[in-house]
Design a protein around this motif. Sequence first.
Motif, mmCIF file in Angstrom:
data_model
loop_
_atom_site.group_PDB
_atom_site.id
_atom_site.type_symbol
_atom_site.label_atom_id
_atom_site.label_comp_id
_atom_site.label_asym_id
_atom_site.label_seq_id
_atom_site.Cartn_x
_atom_site.Cartn_y
_atom_site.Cartn_z
ATOM 1 N N UNK A 41 -7.775 -27.715 -25.825
ATOM 2 C CA UNK A 41 -8.358 -26.435 -25.394
ATOM 3 C C UNK A 41 -7.725 -25.237 -26.095
ATOM 4 N N UNK A 42 -6.544 -25.452 -26.671
ATOM 5 C CA UNK A 42 -5.898 -24.352 -27.398
ATOM 6 C C UNK A 42 -6.592 -24.076 -28.715
ATOM 7 N N UNK A 43 -7.325 -25.082 -29.215
ATOM 8 C CA UNK A 43 -7.975 -24.909 -30.519
ATOM 9 C C UNK A 43 -9.481 -24.702 -30.396
ATOM 10 N N UNK A 44 -9.952 -24.553 -29.187
ATOM 11 C CA UNK A 44 -11.391 -24.422 -28.982
ATOM 12 C C UNK A 44 -11.826 -22.962 -29.072
ATOM 13 N N UNK A 45 -13.019 -22.701 -29.613
ATOM 14 C CA UNK A 45 -13.525 -21.320 -29.625
ATOM 15 C C UNK A 45 -13.690 -20.744 -28.215
ATOM 16 N N UNK A 46 -13.762 -21.634 -27.213
ATOM 17 C CA UNK A 46 -13.895 -21.152 -25.833
ATOM 18 C C UNK A 46 -12.672 -20.363 -25.375
#
Length: 507
Positions: free
Chosen positions: A143-148
């Motif tokens: 989740x740290x690398x997600x655009x979200x």
Amino acid sequence: MKKLNKYKSQIYFHLIVNSLVGVFITFSSYYHLPLNYISDYSIYFIHFIILQFTVYGFLYLLSINKYLFYLTFPVLFFIYALFSYWVYVQDISISYSIVQPVIESKLDIALDLITTPFIIYSLIALLIIIYILKLYRNLRVDQLKSPLLILALIAIATFYGLNKHGIGNLKWRMPYNLTYGFIEYFNKPIVHYKKVNTNIVNKENDINIVFVLGESVRAKNLGINGYSRNTTPQLKKINNLISFPNVYTPLTYTGISVPQILSNKSIYKEQNSSNLFSIYSILNKVNFTTSWIGNQTPEKSYSFFIDENDNIEFIDQFHDVFSFQKKLDEEMLPFLESKIKNGTKNFITLHMIGSHWWYEARYSKKYRKYTPVIDSKHIPALSNEQIINSYDNTILYLDNFLNNVIHKIKKSKSKTILIYLSDHGEILGENGKWLHAQGDDASTNPAMFIWYSDSFKQTYPEKIKNLQLNASKQITTDFFFHSILDLIEIQNFNYEKSQSIFEIVKN
Ligand SMILES: [Zn+2]
């Protein structure tokens, strides 16, 4: 394509979590809003979506670290959902004043709250938590690398940005109001008030003082002050009543005006921690019986003053200005009756919900004289006439309430004085503004008057003469503290006699 599928599952997870948080927590703050027009519904729907979007930001941050998520999410969701249950069912107000009793209440009070629907709701909340944890376990995305993540940061920035500029009052709604309530509870107050020394005494021991602390009542809209509508038909007929239509305070909301009124803090000075005294600490020292009867839940800024009273009665403790099912001020009357019976040397404070928005919740049908009244909580959807009509109906109710108070205290033959003072005024469309917590001629001009019994009049003709002379003068809410000390003739304590309305006030 594979990558897109990965994000798809992440989007799905956050959509589900936010929908469930929305239903179980956030929406509770909207459920009881009195709305009437399609435009109001759309505005509050957008408000809800924006609020839930900001919540998404915080939920996303929480979900980045799996240990953090597994440890905190179930606990937070459960606690917030349980509070929301009471918001849904009873429209309770969520703030510091509910966090405190919930944390400090005894077990028997807590057990009273447990009903079958509440248990069923709690079980559903637990099932929802299990379901969300299961979804989370299947989430295989960094989740740290997600655009979200970027979207989440925008959401959080939106929350702080709107709050900073006072837009939308997100802080007043779930889950933020509860969060701030907890933060306020655990931040211990800095005590500014000094203990009074032991040698103070007083000379006037044969007196009762009733202080009615009003709410959002501006001087202008009282019939006794020359308003075009006769909003005070009963007070007009009462003898021994002197109105002071020119009182000033720059402090235009309850949380800051009440601590000033109840202490020797001046409206002009910054809080000076070295020399502040609470009125109740002085009254208690000279053996007055102090009683607080309140129809508002205490805010942290003045709960300290309430706690100093010998007797404390709260009416409808879990509903406040943000509730739409609040009890009326007349519920305080039976308590007043029982307190005044105890001879003299009583100092009784009645803290009203008064004329606080939403006006329709502040008076009974009998006083709906001016129509049409407000029928939506969304101010832009209402006409000026509707708002002013509803407000004036609250003044008619106040007129009757105070008439009842005076008739009750009149029965005691002792020297009795009543001081009515609203905590601040209210703006009704002047310069395009409404309500209070903002400066304007009307919000800074609270209603105030004095009533005294016949035996007070006979004992103190000089004081009455001075009251009459002072009535039309410009005075500030600083008068209150000094006038009380002057009235009961405090010795060995420094106060400003020149501010007392029982002496001749210089203008
Ligand atoms: Zn207020």
